[in-house]
Design a protein around this motif. Sequence first.
Motif, mmCIF file in Angstrom:
data_model
loop_
_atom_site.group_PDB
_atom_site.id
_atom_site.type_symbol
_atom_site.label_atom_id
_atom_site.label_comp_id
_atom_site.label_asym_id
_atom_site.label_seq_id
_atom_site.Cartn_x
_atom_site.Cartn_y
_atom_site.Cartn_z
ATOM 1 N N ARG A 196 0.842 -1.201 0.000
ATOM 2 C CA ARG A 196 0.000 0.000 0.000
ATOM 3 C C ARG A 196 0.882 1.258 0.000
ATOM 4 O O ARG A 196 0.572 2.233 -0.699
ATOM 5 C CB ARG A 196 -0.908 0.002 1.228
ATOM 6 N N VAL A 197 1.962 1.229 0.769
ATOM 7 C CA VAL A 197 2.872 2.379 0.789
ATOM 8 C C VAL A 197 3.488 2.580 -0.591
ATOM 9 O O VAL A 197 3.575 3.714 -1.092
ATOM 10 C CB VAL A 197 3.965 2.188 1.853
ATOM 11 N N ARG A 198 3.907 1.483 -1.234
ATOM 12 C CA ARG A 198 4.471 1.603 -2.589
ATOM 13 C C ARG A 198 3.475 2.256 -3.539
ATOM 14 O O ARG A 198 3.830 3.168 -4.304
ATOM 15 C CB ARG A 198 4.870 0.217 -3.125
ATOM 16 N N VAL A 199 2.235 1.784 -3.514
ATOM 17 C CA VAL A 199 1.221 2.292 -4.432
ATOM 18 C C VAL A 199 0.920 3.758 -4.139
ATOM 19 O O VAL A 199 0.827 4.588 -5.065
ATOM 20 C CB VAL A 199 -0.054 1.437 -4.342
ATOM 21 N N LEU A 200 0.781 4.104 -2.884
ATOM 22 C CA LEU A 200 0.479 5.490 -2.534
ATOM 23 C C LEU A 200 1.606 6.431 -2.954
ATOM 24 O O LEU A 200 1.347 7.534 -3.462
ATOM 25 C CB LEU A 200 0.222 5.602 -1.030
ATOM 26 N N MET A 201 2.837 6.017 -2.775
ATOM 27 C CA MET A 201 3.955 6.859 -3.200
ATOM 28 C C MET A 201 4.011 6.958 -4.721
ATOM 29 O O MET A 201 4.414 7.992 -5.259
ATOM 30 C CB MET A 201 5.267 6.339 -2.636
ATOM 31 N N ARG A 202 3.579 5.912 -5.409
ATOM 32 C CA ARG A 202 3.603 5.966 -6.874
ATOM 33 C C ARG A 202 2.621 6.996 -7.408
ATOM 34 O O ARG A 202 2.879 7.633 -8.421
ATOM 35 C CB ARG A 202 3.306 4.579 -7.464
ATOM 36 N N ILE A 203 1.504 7.176 -6.720
ATOM 37 C CA ILE A 203 0.512 8.142 -7.205
ATOM 38 C C ILE A 203 0.601 9.469 -6.455
ATOM 39 O O ILE A 203 -0.254 10.346 -6.650
ATOM 40 C CB ILE A 203 -0.919 7.569 -7.085
ATOM 41 N N GLY A 228 2.322 12.015 -6.833
ATOM 42 C CA GLY A 228 2.427 13.207 -7.656
ATOM 43 C C GLY A 228 1.097 13.657 -8.219
ATOM 44 O O GLY A 228 0.992 14.759 -8.771
ATOM 45 N N LYS A 229 0.075 12.803 -8.082
ATOM 46 C CA LYS A 229 -1.245 13.111 -8.633
ATOM 47 C C LYS A 229 -2.302 13.349 -7.567
ATOM 48 O O LYS A 229 -3.303 14.003 -7.830
ATOM 49 C CB LYS A 229 -1.708 11.959 -9.532
ATOM 50 N N GLN A 230 -2.101 12.781 -6.385
ATOM 51 C CA GLN A 230 -3.106 12.881 -5.341
ATOM 52 C C GLN A 230 -2.434 13.161 -4.006
ATOM 53 O O GLN A 230 -1.267 12.809 -3.802
ATOM 54 C CB GLN A 230 -3.911 11.575 -5.243
ATOM 55 N N ASP A 231 -3.191 13.737 -3.088
ATOM 56 C CA ASP A 231 -2.711 13.927 -1.723
ATOM 57 C C ASP A 231 -2.886 12.604 -0.978
ATOM 58 O O ASP A 231 -4.013 12.175 -0.696
ATOM 59 C CB ASP A 231 -3.504 15.036 -1.025
ATOM 60 N N VAL A 232 -1.788 11.940 -0.702
ATOM 61 C CA VAL A 232 -1.830 10.620 -0.070
ATOM 62 C C VAL A 232 -1.362 10.678 1.381
ATOM 63 O O VAL A 232 -1.220 9.634 2.018
ATOM 64 C CB VAL A 232 -0.958 9.619 -0.860
#
Length: 481
Positions: free
Chosen positions: A206-213, A215-219
């Motif tokens: 989940r951390v990997r996925v959140l960091m991947r996006i 730049g597009k969303q506030d995670v």
Amino acid sequence: MHNKILSWGILLLIINLAGCTDDFEEINTNPNRPEEVSADLLLSKVLSTAANENALEAWNRGNIAAQYTAKINFTDFDRYLWEDNGGYWNDLYGNLRDIENILAIARDEESPNPSYEGVALVMKAWTYVELTSLWGDIPFTEAIQGRAEQPILQPQYTPQAEVFAGILDDLQQANDLLQTDGAAVAGDLIFQGDLAKWKKFTNSLRVRVLMRISGKQDVSSDLQEIIANQPLMESNDDNALMEYLPSQPNTWPVHTFRVGSFDEYRLSLTNEGILRGFDDPRLFRWFRPTDRTIGTEGAVYVGMPNGLSENNASTFNGGAQNVSRCSRILYEEPNSVDAVLMQYAELQFLLAEAVQRGLVSGDAQAFYEQGVTSSFDYWEVPMPGGYLSQSGVAYDNSLETIMNQKWLSLFLNGYEAYYDHRRTGFPAAITPGPDNVNSDQVPVRYLYPDDQQTLNTANYQAAIARQGEDNINTQMWLLNN
């Protein structure tokens, strides 16, 4: 008389057929060929396929795209003449069919098994992360429904933002399902049925996925909740990987390649420069001295530029004997490397980046240094004294320093280093080779497989109308800032 005998024969045949219809299915069922496959057998297949394919993609393409290695022969991919890689697409979607079968078994109303369901959802998420990270918009919401009551044989492509949202939902659900006291899981080639480790992998992914996006969303709030309340990988003992064995058929696949195929891959000049710049002994773990100097007191390690033409690659520095090959652990030894899905070191660098960018609070330096240390430990390479305090390595609160070391830690881990460079621009040393055929641009995606244009034409065309032209330089939602 002949017609009468024939009529009686037909009548007797009809009577016999009528008499055996009651047990026809039983008679025609082969007891040695079961029609239903158990969840544990499916899980073993799913995990081995995912891990092996990720390892082979790392060797064949991921390491080239991230410039750990360079090609000395057959240099098209290194020059960015990228094909559609429909083989990997089909392998991933094929594995998703088995994952859906596990989910169907695990959700059976008479004997539900939330542990299998949780593990299957993690692997479903991991697989779709790969697909959307390489291609952008993909069949997702309507995918893998060819055998449904109302089959969908031509699935629509789901926009990438929605794919990532679905992936995160699946991981959240998996986290809720996976309990340390849950039902046992057999057929587990990654964690041998340890549900606590599966839960740690779930949240680390989940951390990997959140960091991947990111730049597009506030995670930030999602990251903060996971870090504060959910279990994460705690050491290399929690690495999500499949260990290869000393004998066939479960050996490191490259071990069985022809020596000529293995020798096409050489130390890249990019990798040599970074490793030498840090006096990093992982150089000697991953590569060997040039053939001309190996075994001598003057043994040298020489890298070659990525993206050379066939002629320039084969003659670089006087030819193949003067460019370093990959080490014994990557060929002669059948089980010295693993098939990796995610490592503890990667998680530590992700957390360091999250703190450095102000997404979460914490000690970025501590996360960073733990990432470096755990990478050395994983590769069984002693870290030199003073390594962490030298220029370029010492933590300086810069993203570049974090990403350079993360890049080193991701050697032979699918496309992860390529995804990071595409997202952050680091390491900055990764640049198109001198003979590249892509107008001095690093590609950002694969082409959709050719069969999508013929077998799923309308949905393929709708996807490129939304996302942009189907070429290797079209920015997907993830990168379109």
